[in-house]
Design a protein around this motif. Structure first.
Motif, mmCIF file in Angstrom:
data_model
loop_
_atom_site.group_PDB
_atom_site.id
_atom_site.type_symbol
_atom_site.label_atom_id
_atom_site.label_comp_id
_atom_site.label_asym_id
_atom_site.label_seq_id
_atom_site.Cartn_x
_atom_site.Cartn_y
_atom_site.Cartn_z
ATOM 1 N N ALA A 172 0.828 -1.207 0.000
ATOM 2 C CA ALA A 172 0.000 0.000 0.000
ATOM 3 C C ALA A 172 0.863 1.258 0.000
ATOM 4 O O ALA A 172 0.641 2.186 -0.805
ATOM 5 C CB ALA A 172 -0.932 -0.010 1.209
ATOM 6 N N THR A 186 -1.216 4.944 -6.921
ATOM 7 C CA THR A 186 -2.373 4.785 -6.033
ATOM 8 C C THR A 186 -3.672 4.606 -6.807
ATOM 9 O O THR A 186 -4.651 4.090 -6.257
ATOM 10 C CB THR A 186 -2.499 6.000 -5.099
ATOM 11 O OG1 THR A 186 -2.526 7.210 -5.897
ATOM 12 C CG2 THR A 186 -1.339 6.058 -4.119
ATOM 13 N N PRO A 205 -4.969 -1.337 -5.128
ATOM 14 C CA PRO A 205 -6.123 -1.266 -4.221
ATOM 15 C C PRO A 205 -5.680 -0.997 -2.779
ATOM 16 O O PRO A 205 -5.718 -1.876 -1.897
ATOM 17 C CB PRO A 205 -6.753 -2.652 -4.366
ATOM 18 C CG PRO A 205 -5.616 -3.562 -4.705
ATOM 19 C CD PRO A 205 -4.688 -2.729 -5.554
ATOM 20 N N VAL A 206 -5.263 0.240 -2.521
ATOM 21 C CA VAL A 206 -4.690 0.590 -1.229
ATOM 22 C C VAL A 206 -5.668 0.309 -0.094
ATOM 23 O O VAL A 206 -5.308 -0.299 0.929
ATOM 24 C CB VAL A 206 -4.252 2.066 -1.217
ATOM 25 C CG1 VAL A 206 -3.841 2.491 0.188
ATOM 26 C CG2 VAL A 206 -3.107 2.290 -2.198
ATOM 27 N N ASP A 207 -6.910 0.758 -0.238
ATOM 28 C CA ASP A 207 -7.885 0.569 0.839
ATOM 29 C C ASP A 207 -8.133 -0.920 1.108
ATOM 30 O O ASP A 207 -8.293 -1.330 2.265
ATOM 31 C CB ASP A 207 -9.197 1.265 0.490
ATOM 32 C CG ASP A 207 -9.070 2.785 0.499
ATOM 33 O OD1 ASP A 207 -8.112 3.292 1.116
ATOM 34 O OD2 ASP A 207 -9.909 3.459 -0.125
ATOM 35 N N GLU A 208 -8.157 -1.727 0.058
ATOM 36 C CA GLU A 208 -8.370 -3.168 0.246
ATOM 37 C C GLU A 208 -7.170 -3.817 0.923
ATOM 38 O O GLU A 208 -7.323 -4.750 1.726
ATOM 39 C CB GLU A 208 -8.644 -3.840 -1.096
ATOM 40 C CG GLU A 208 -9.969 -3.453 -1.725
ATOM 41 C CD GLU A 208 -10.192 -4.182 -3.040
ATOM 42 O OE1 GLU A 208 -10.278 -5.420 -3.012
ATOM 43 O OE2 GLU A 208 -10.263 -3.506 -4.076
ATOM 44 N N VAL A 246 -5.220 -2.323 3.095
ATOM 45 C CA VAL A 246 -5.313 -1.948 4.511
ATOM 46 C C VAL A 246 -6.396 -2.775 5.193
ATOM 47 O O VAL A 246 -6.219 -3.246 6.330
ATOM 48 C CB VAL A 246 -5.593 -0.442 4.650
ATOM 49 C CG1 VAL A 246 -5.838 -0.075 6.116
ATOM 50 C CG2 VAL A 246 -4.428 0.371 4.083
ATOM 51 N N ALA A 247 -7.518 -2.984 4.516
ATOM 52 C CA ALA A 247 -8.593 -3.804 5.088
ATOM 53 C C ALA A 247 -8.117 -5.233 5.324
ATOM 54 O O ALA A 247 -8.461 -5.854 6.337
ATOM 55 C CB ALA A 247 -9.808 -3.784 4.170
ATOM 56 N N ARG A 275 -6.034 -5.281 8.453
ATOM 57 C CA ARG A 275 -6.874 -5.215 9.655
ATOM 58 C C ARG A 275 -7.568 -6.546 9.905
ATOM 59 O O ARG A 275 -7.778 -6.941 11.059
ATOM 60 C CB ARG A 275 -7.900 -4.095 9.515
ATOM 61 C CG ARG A 275 -7.296 -2.687 9.493
ATOM 62 C CD ARG A 275 -8.380 -1.634 9.602
ATOM 63 N NE ARG A 275 -7.830 -0.288 9.453
ATOM 64 C CZ ARG A 275 -7.185 0.375 10.400
ATOM 65 N NH1 ARG A 275 -7.002 -0.206 11.596
ATOM 66 N NH2 ARG A 275 -6.721 1.592 10.188
ATOM 67 N N TYR A 308 2.482 0.648 8.730
ATOM 68 C CA TYR A 308 1.294 1.509 8.800
ATOM 69 C C TYR A 308 1.707 2.968 9.027
ATOM 70 O O TYR A 308 1.129 3.883 8.434
ATOM 71 C CB TYR A 308 0.359 1.051 9.909
ATOM 72 C CG TYR A 308 -0.934 1.845 9.941
ATOM 73 C CD1 TYR A 308 -1.985 1.497 9.109
ATOM 74 C CD2 TYR A 308 -1.077 2.964 10.768
ATOM 75 C CE1 TYR A 308 -3.165 2.228 9.108
ATOM 76 C CE2 TYR A 308 -2.246 3.694 10.778
ATOM 77 C CZ TYR A 308 -3.285 3.325 9.941
ATOM 78 O OH TYR A 308 -4.455 4.064 9.939
ATOM 79 N N ARG A 339 0.783 6.077 6.679
ATOM 80 C CA ARG A 339 0.112 7.279 7.193
ATOM 81 C C ARG A 339 0.884 8.533 6.796
ATOM 82 O O ARG A 339 0.296 9.546 6.396
ATOM 83 C CB ARG A 339 -0.014 7.176 8.711
ATOM 84 C CG ARG A 339 -0.779 8.324 9.358
ATOM 85 C CD ARG A 339 -1.105 7.992 10.808
ATOM 86 N NE ARG A 339 0.109 7.606 11.528
ATOM 87 C CZ ARG A 339 0.101 6.958 12.696
ATOM 88 N NH1 ARG A 339 -1.054 6.613 13.266
ATOM 89 N NH2 ARG A 339 1.229 6.661 13.307
ATOM 90 N N ARG A 367 0.287 9.249 3.108
ATOM 91 C CA ARG A 367 -1.052 9.801 2.878
ATOM 92 C C ARG A 367 -1.077 11.294 3.182
ATOM 93 O O ARG A 367 -1.767 12.064 2.509
ATOM 94 C CB ARG A 367 -2.076 9.050 3.726
ATOM 95 C CG ARG A 367 -2.507 7.717 3.102
ATOM 96 C CD ARG A 367 -3.439 6.959 4.007
ATOM 97 N NE ARG A 367 -4.179 5.931 3.277
ATOM 98 C CZ ARG A 367 -4.893 4.978 3.849
ATOM 99 N NH1 ARG A 367 -4.964 4.908 5.187
ATOM 100 N NH2 ARG A 367 -5.552 4.102 3.123
#
Length: 363
Positions: free
Chosen positions: A283, A292, A296-299, A301-302, A305, A320, A324, A327
């Motif tokens: 990510a 970006t 699939p950055v959000d995926e 990170v998901a 998690r 992480y 951050r 970002r």
């Protein structure tokens, strides 16, 4: 001298069953088979070529080879069954030798590789499988020179070797360099159809849960061909699938071998933490490379998690924190500022090798 002759005689009695699954690789078959039958002296070697309904001339090539050498058998599927079913057909239904090799039709063995592996397995009945160093070579180019003289062997306790795989979150094996004790292969079963892209690392770990692991030192054991067909899956969504398949492989081993793996919860945490870090690394590297919009950055990170669901667990990881920061800087400026930032990346070479082999399995 007499002990050396005795060992040579013992090794010469070993038999090896080599399963060569083939799909659209007829042009590579002659060289692959030659490396097995002409370059592995001192062993009783038998070959099964399984053509999985190839649309090219693979079946014809296989039958021609079999007509020239009685050590070769051929099976041709009427309809494509997929690589996992093809593997299991050869490994579980056909292989009868002391040891078994699964060799893709586009790869080849290094001269003497089977004799070196058989010597290790003969000398160490507690070892369930062994491997050595593979050589990667680019299709169309010459074979790199191979080392053919072993400097000995090493035996790893199976539990130690397996725990290291969980700790690192990657495999250390490409595939053609592995020789498995056939009796153990039958005992643990075949490849898992639910793991089409990570079935190999799950298999090696499953074997290691039941026996020790051997390593041939000093010599190269196999050639792994790098070409367009096994480098076709370069999409970043595929990389996310890779991570999901890896996690499924680790979880499957813990589920299947729970009675042999005390402290399974700790092993799961090791693997999930490493995979979460890999996901976050991919990510934040998307920001470094200005990708970006593609990654699939959000995926990712998901996924991290989901690997570490405890509150704050992901946020404590160095990857992480790196994400951050990127970002905050933003995707436009980050590629220019990346050289000024320290990166927490480790084990890049090992993960790159895993990714190259996973793209191959993703066909």
């Amino acid at each position: 001298m007499s002990s050396a002759l005795s060992m040579s005689s013992a090794v010469s009695k070993s038999s090896v069953s080599v399963v060569i699954p083939c799909y659209r690789y007829g042009r590579f078959l002659p060289d692959c088979v030659r490396s097995v039958l002409d370059e592995q002296p001192g062993l009783d070697v038998r070959v099964l070529i399984i053509d999985d309904a190839s649309p090219d001339d693979s079946a014809a090539v296989a039958r021609r080879l079999a007509a020239e050498d009685p050590r070769i058998e051929v099976r041709v599927h009427d309809a494509n069954r997929g690589h996992i079913a093809t593997y299991n057909e050869g490994l579980l239904d056909w292989a009868k030798g002391d040891y078994t090799v699964l060799l893709s039709a586009d790869d080849r063995l290094v001269p003497g590789a089977l004799l070196r592996a058989a010597a290790l397995l003969d000398a160490h009945p507690e070892v369930g499988f062994c491997y050595g160093r593979p050589l990667h070579f680019r299709h169309g180019g010459p074979l790199p020179p191979a080392r053919t003289r072993s400097s000995g062997s090493r035996v790893y306790p199976g539990r130690w070797w397996l725990e290291r795989r969980f700790r690192e979150g990657t495999g250390c094996i490409t595939s053609p360099e592995v020789v498995v004790r056939t009796s153990l292969q039958r005992a643990v079963g075949g490849y898992d159809p639910a793991l089409p892209h990570a079935g190999d690392i799950e298999m090696w770990m499953r074997l290691a849960a039941h026996a020790d692991v051997g390593y041939v030192r000093g010599a190269d054991q196999a050639y792994y061909r790098v070409h367009g067909a096994n480098m076709s899956r370069t999409d970043f969504g595929g990389q996310l699938d890779d991570l999901r398949q890896r996690r499924a492989a680790y979880d499957a081993v813990l589920d299947r071998c729970a009675e042999r793996l005390p402290g399974a919860g700790g092993l799961a945490l090791l693997a999930h933490t490493r995979l979460a870090r890999y996901a976050l690394r991919r990510a934040y590297r998307a920001y470094d490379r200005g990708r970006t919009a593609e990654v699939p950055v959000d995926e990712l990170v998901a996924f991290a998690r989901d690997c570490l669901p405890l509150t704050g667990a992901v946020e404590r990881l160095p990857e992480y924190r790196a994400l951050r920061l990127r970002r905050r800087i933003g995707p436009r400026a980050m590629p220019y500022l990346q050289p000024l930032l320290l990166s927490p990346v480790r084990d890049r070479a090992r993960e790159w090798l895993w990714w190259q082999s996973w793209k191959r399995r993703g066909l």
